[in-house]
Design a protein around this motif. Structure first.
Motif, short mmCIF file in Angstrom:
data_model
loop_
_atom_site.label_atom_id
_atom_site.label_comp_id
_atom_site.label_asym_id
_atom_site.label_seq_id
_atom_site.Cartn_x
_atom_site.Cartn_y
_atom_site.Cartn_z
N SER A 372 25.17 43.39 59.35
CA SER A 372 24.21 43.48 58.49
C SER A 372 24.86 42.44 57.25
O SER A 372 26.01 42.46 57.17
CB SER A 372 23.67 44.46 57.93
OG SER A 372 24.68 45.36 57.63
N MET A 379 23.74 44.53 63.67
CA MET A 379 22.51 44.45 64.02
C MET A 379 21.77 44.22 65.14
O MET A 379 22.67 44.00 66.20
CB MET A 379 22.17 42.76 63.11
CG MET A 379 22.69 42.76 61.69
SD MET A 379 22.16 41.28 60.83
CE MET A 379 20.57 41.04 60.99
N LYS A 380 20.53 44.50 65.22
CA LYS A 380 19.93 44.57 66.62
C LYS A 380 19.18 43.24 66.97
O LYS A 380 18.96 42.40 66.06
CB LYS A 380 18.70 45.63 66.48
CG LYS A 380 19.19 47.03 66.34
CD LYS A 380 18.42 48.00 66.49
CE LYS A 380 18.61 49.47 66.25
NZ LYS A 380 17.64 50.19 66.00
N GLY A 382 17.10 40.18 67.44
CA GLY A 382 15.56 39.67 66.87
C GLY A 382 15.45 39.98 65.22
O GLY A 382 14.50 39.58 64.82
N GLU A 383 16.28 40.78 64.75
CA GLU A 383 16.48 40.98 63.14
C GLU A 383 16.34 39.48 62.53
O GLU A 383 17.39 39.00 62.86
CB GLU A 383 17.50 41.96 62.81
CG GLU A 383 17.14 43.42 63.28
CD GLU A 383 18.12 44.28 62.55
OE1 GLU A 383 18.14 44.39 61.33
OE2 GLU A 383 18.81 44.86 63.26
N ASP A 384 15.59 39.34 61.44
CA ASP A 384 15.49 38.05 60.84
C ASP A 384 16.92 38.03 59.68
O ASP A 384 17.07 37.00 59.39
CB ASP A 384 14.18 38.03 60.15
CG ASP A 384 14.00 36.69 59.73
OD1 ASP A 384 14.39 35.49 60.37
OD2 ASP A 384 13.66 36.39 58.44
N GLU A 385 17.17 39.06 59.50
CA GLU A 385 18.37 39.10 58.19
C GLU A 385 19.46 38.23 58.69
O GLU A 385 19.92 38.27 60.09
CB GLU A 385 18.80 40.47 57.98
CG GLU A 385 20.01 40.44 56.90
CD GLU A 385 20.40 42.01 56.71
OE1 GLU A 385 21.32 42.03 56.33
OE2 GLU A 385 19.55 42.93 57.00
N ARG A 426 23.07 34.78 62.80
CA ARG A 426 21.92 35.66 63.15
C ARG A 426 21.81 35.97 64.70
O ARG A 426 22.25 34.92 65.45
CB ARG A 426 20.47 34.93 62.98
CG ARG A 426 20.01 34.80 61.48
CD ARG A 426 18.49 34.29 61.18
NE ARG A 426 17.94 34.23 60.01
CZ ARG A 426 17.95 33.39 59.16
NH1 ARG A 426 18.47 32.04 59.51
NH2 ARG A 426 17.68 33.40 58.04
N ALA A 429 16.63 37.25 69.39
CA ALA A 429 15.85 38.25 70.13
C ALA A 429 16.59 38.32 71.66
O ALA A 429 16.39 39.53 72.47
CB ALA A 429 14.30 38.03 70.25
#
Length: 552
Positions: A372, A379-380, A382-385, A426, A429
């Motif tokens: 993150s 992060m998982k 598909g997270e947009d961050e 990034r 997904a």
């Protein structure tokens, strides 16, 4: 878990295939037996002068070893220096041969070499820097001078390298090299002063050097590693300078798999015709590349001439991107070639990989993660961050003599030690990784963040553009505006309108450069990485001669 070290593995492979070629260069051919003999002699030279490892408790940024500086062009002596140092339990480190005296003095002040192995052409710089260090109270290192065609005489106090080897014993030392022995890789200084990355050789071997099985699990059994080397049939052509990680890791990684390492005739710069002629003559199977700085002149030479490269299976590209158009042209000429893009750093090794088109996302390597923005969690998909590319598993201990940067770069998340070298990314997904480049090259323009490498890839793919770098410059309206520095392809001269239109087909308006500056000079460092200092100097020279900035 048991581990292997480079010195022990090389000795075991030598015993299994003593008469197979180990190294080919312009001056001759060396078998595994001959390489073993020469590196044991060098180890004895270092040991006879009191160099080695001193057992003591160390912090992550400290080294228990004496250090050997390698100030050389590519050649047998570079590999002999690396391997001979490990056999003596001395930690080798790379020296950028482009450094001037002040840069060299800073590097040596940080690394404190107990010995320096150098080509004669660099004797003047070595003499001045060592003399300066002595006047400032430093100790005098052992100097080993390698004769070359420069005509430079032996530096006062130095030993002639070949004479020193001839007079040394070829027998093994009564030492037991360890997987915990250090290998030091100095960064290129693109994000500040060069930093000495401290790799345990055991971690380096199963990480960047690729001593692993097809499923990614490490090979830690000596018999299994030797069997793999005996079966190995690769012939690896090293074009990139070994003063940087791409060249060193490709060569040592080849040796770990029993490969023959090959150097082209020219080693002080890229000569595409020489490189390809060497690849044809030696039936090379694998070549490391460094982005367009290598790929573009190679594909242009392929389009001019005729080369039988039917043995070439893989080009391993790292450190810089190959433009989509250049990659397509390469594959048109070499349709059976596999181009593998790897992205990582001196600190992480290879974090993500990609095969196929240049616009595809990367696959994470074992141990890779995206953290993150606050670097506090994984992060998982598909997270947009926008997060940070990180690497766990086999990673270095830290930076030599730098506890603050070690603590900042090597962090622990959920109980796992990770290195965060500075690349933004990034996690998509489908589990692939979209990499946006170093935070150091991020441009904040009008409140929007633009990643320079994203714009550069688009520019280098446009007709008539040979190379491009993107930097920011102050702007009253935007705070910082984006400026592109271009080198046109031969015979081409795209105008600003054509460049803007080409960018607009792939980029949001705010990412399109507000100005395009041209240069006939190079935009790459010797290792093929972007020379942002040169680009910024060109922008600074342009000064206030700015076109009207359009809306974002």
């Amino acid at each position: 878990m048991p581990e292997l070290d480079l010195a022990t593995l090389h000795e075991a492979v030598e015993a299994a295939i003593p008469d197979r070629e180990c190294l080919v260069w312009q001056g001759g051919r060396t078998t595994w037996r001959q390489m073993g003999d020469r590196t044991r002699r060098l180890a004895n030279v270092l040991h006879a002068h009191g160099l080695g490892r001193r057992e003591r408790d160390c912090e992550a940024w400290e080294s228990p070893h004496d250090h050997l500086a390698l100030y050389l062009h590519n050649g047998p002596e570079y590999l002999e220096g690396l391997l001979g140092a490990h056999k003596a339990r001395v930690a080798p480190f790379n020296v950028n041969y482009r450094y001037v005296d002040d840069e060299l003095a800073q590097l040596f002040g940080d690394s404190r070499p107990a010995a320096i192995l150098f080509h004669a052409r660099f004797a003047g710089a070595i003499g001045r820097v060592v003399d300066r260090a002595g006047k400032e109270g430093g100790t005098s290192p052992l100097l080993l001078q390698v004769a070359d065609d420069s005509g430079e005489e032996l530096l006062p106090g130095a030993l002639d390298y070949e004479t020193a080897l001839a007079e040394a014993s070829p027998g093994p030392l009564d030492l037991r090299p360890s997987p915990s022995d250090l290998h030091i890789l100095y960064t290129g200084g693109t994000t500040g002063l060069p930093k000495g990355v401290l790799w345990r050789i055991g971690d380096l071997m199963v990480g960047p050097l690729g001593l692993s099985r097809r499923d990614g699990t490490p090979i830690t059994d000596l018999a299994e590693a030797v069997e793999r080397a005996v079966r190995g049939d690769h012939r690896v052509l090293i074009g990139p300078p070994m003063m940087h990680g791409a060249g060193t890791w490709s060569a040592l990684g080849g040796w770990c798999g029993g490969a023959c390492v090959i150097f082209p005739g020219r080693v002080d710069g890229l000569d595409a015709a020489d490189l390809l002629a060497t690849a044809e003559r030696e039936r090379v199977t694998r070549m490391p590349m460094v982005g367009d700085a290598f790929a573009r002149p190679i594909v242009e030479e392929l389009e001019r001439g005729s080369y039988d490269l039917s043995a070439l299976r893989t080009m391993l590209n790292s450190a810089a991107a190959i433009s989509p158009g250049v990659k397509r042209r390469l594959l048109e000429r070499l349709p059976n070639l596999r181009i593998v893009d790897v992205l990582g750093s001196s600190e992480s090794g290879f974090a993500v990989t990609r095969q196929g088109a240049a616009d595809r996302p990367f696959l994470p390597a074992p141990g890779a993660a995206v953290l993150s923005a606050d670097r506090g969690r994984r992060m998982k998909p598909g997270e947009d961050e926008m997060g940070w590319l990180a690497k766990g598993g086999r990673v270095p201990l830290g930076y030599l003599n730098d506890p603050d940067k070690t603590t900042a770069t090597f962090i622990t998340v959920d109980g796992e030690r990770l290195v965060v070298a500075g690349d933004r990314a990034r996690l998509l997904a489908d589990g692939t990784v979209e990499v946006h480049g170093r935070e150091a090259t991020t441009i904040n323009t009008g409140g929007e963040k633009v990643f320079a490498e994203e714009v550069e890839v688009v520019l280098r793919g446009l007709p008539g553009v040979a190379d491009a770098l993107v930097v920011g410059r102050p702007s009253e309206r935007w705070g910082t505006e984006i400026v592109a520095v271009l080198r046109n392809a031969e015979g081409a001269a795209p105008d600003d309108a054509e460049l803007r239109a080409g960018c607009a087909a792939h980029l949001a308006r705010y990412k399109i450069p507000k100005a395009f500056l041209r240069t006939d000079g190079g935009l790459r460092l010797p290792n093929g990485k972007a020379d942002y200092a040169a680009a910024r100097a060109i922008v600074a020279t342009a000064g206030g001669n700015r076109p009207e900035s359009g809306s974002a």
